[in-house]
Design an enzyme around this catalytic site. Structure first.
Site, PDB file in Angstrom:
ATOM      1  N   THR A  56      24.883 -47.519  77.534  1.00  0.00           N
ATOM      2  CA  THR A  56      24.105 -48.654  77.448  1.00  0.00           C
ATOM      3  C   THR A  56      24.546 -49.672  76.450  1.00  0.00           C
ATOM      4  OG1 THR A  56      21.768 -49.010  76.492  1.00  0.00           O
ATOM      5  CG2 THR A  56      22.929 -47.177  75.299  1.00  0.00           C
ATOM      6  N   TYR A  74      18.394 -43.203  69.055  1.00  0.00           N
ATOM      7  CA  TYR A  74      18.959 -43.288  70.404  1.00  0.00           C
ATOM      8  C   TYR A  74      20.140 -43.679  70.833  1.00  0.00           C
ATOM      9  CZ  TYR A  74      19.471 -45.087  75.408  1.00  0.00           C
ATOM     10  OH  TYR A  74      20.011 -45.341  76.326  1.00  0.00           O
TER      11      TYR A  74
END
Length: 328
Positions: free
Chosen positions: A118, A142
């Site tokens: 990501t 995260y």
């Protein structure tokens, strides 16, 4: 060719598997998925085998890896708000689960191993765009767990020669996205006559890519990428959350009174942006979906598929509902 895909009951993973099976008759796919709260699954295909299990189970992973030629690693806990409330599941799945898969891949000589990551691993960027050699500086639990898994994957390449290829994408949108993420959350709220919960002043900037374009990029990396390399897969459309909310209001026939301001997320990154020139030059990556058309089609899909998303929204009746604005 036997492909092991982890996390293929997720929004992005399932889109990837559907596309791959429809376009490549030589591929047989084994899906490993734990079926967590955000999973949706369609296993009706003769070249698809589903295994209900955990990427953190070394015995199961080793058995599946023994029959695989290549791996695409989607499985991840990905909702930022949930990671702020409790980081342990993110560390377990994203870090330990990745290492379990990597160990098995090294043991059986499996590769390429495509690790899907990501843009959030870089933190926040006030201007310009990240290139693949920018330092990682994650700010949420995260993002930190994903950065750790990226580094573990690259370490396996450098130490053991494993053919690891990493993708880092911008925010995904499209049909069949679990309705805790920004676009489907807002759309389904608006279609139900509810308000869209916008963080703070809505000045956070995100770049958006259609899920089908992202999946096409992942497969380009699998088939044409180089071992030990990182590739950015962007969409080219940058919007503030407030601008995006305005587009969603218009698409749903709603006015500005349907916005509800909610307190900002802790440690909220202001802006993400990827330079995807490397993937374009080396792999021929080109997003095909114009954002305006893709967003309109996405809103229309949710309008026409209430039977799909209404049961899923019942899973969100917890304190996170209404403040859920996450990344894909």
């Amino acid at each position: 060719m036997n492909l092991l895909v982890t996390g293929a009951a997720s929004f992005i993973g399932s889109a990837y598997v559907r596309t791959l099976l429809s376009e490549d008759p030589a591929v047989h796919v084994t899906v490993l998925n734990r079926l967590t709260y955000a999973s949706t699954l369609d296993t009706d295909h003769p070249r698809l085998r589903f295994v209900h299990g955990d990427v953190c189970d070394p015995v199961l992973v080793d058995r599946l890896m023994a029959g695989a030629d290549q791996v695409v690693r989607f499985a991840a806990e990905s909702h930022v708000d949930r990671s702020i409330s409790g980081a342990e599941p993110f560390v377990r799945t994203n870090v330990f689960g990745t290492q379990t898969l990597l160990d098995a891949a090294v043991s059986h000589g499996v590769g390429p191993f495509v690790h899907v990551s990501t843009d959030e691993v870089y933190g926040s960027i006030p201007e310009g765009a990240w290139t693949e050699d920018c330092p990682l500086s994650p700010n949420s639990p995260y993002a930190a767990s994903k950065a750790a898994s990226d580094l573990l994957a690259l370490a396996q390449h450098r130490t053991h020669g494993l053919d690891v290829r990493i993708t880092r994408c911008s925010h995904n949108y499209g049909p069949r996205q679990f309705p805790e993420k920004l676009i489907p959350l807002f759309v389904t709220h608006l279609l139900d006559g509810e308000q869209a919960p916008l963080y703070g002043e809505g000045t956070h900037v995100r770049e958006w890519v259609h899920v089908e374009d992202h999946c096409a990029g992942v497969d380009l990396v699998r088939t044409r990428g180089r071992a030990g390399e990182v590739y950015h897969l962007g969409g080219g459309t940058e919007l503030t959350n407030r601008e995006l909310t305005g587009l969603l209001l218009d698409a749903c026939g709603a006015g500005p009174d349907r916005i509800r301001r909610v307190p900002d997320r802790k440690g909220h990154d202001l802006r993400y942006a990827l330079d995807d020139g490397k993937a374009r030059a080396e792999l021929g990556y080109r997003p095909r979906h114009a954002f305006t058309d893709g967003l309109a089609a996405t809103v229309a899909w949710y309008r026409d598929h209430r039977a799909w998303w209404e049961p899923l929204k019942h899973r969100l009746r917890d304190p996170l509902d209404g403040a859920a604005q996450a990344r894909r």
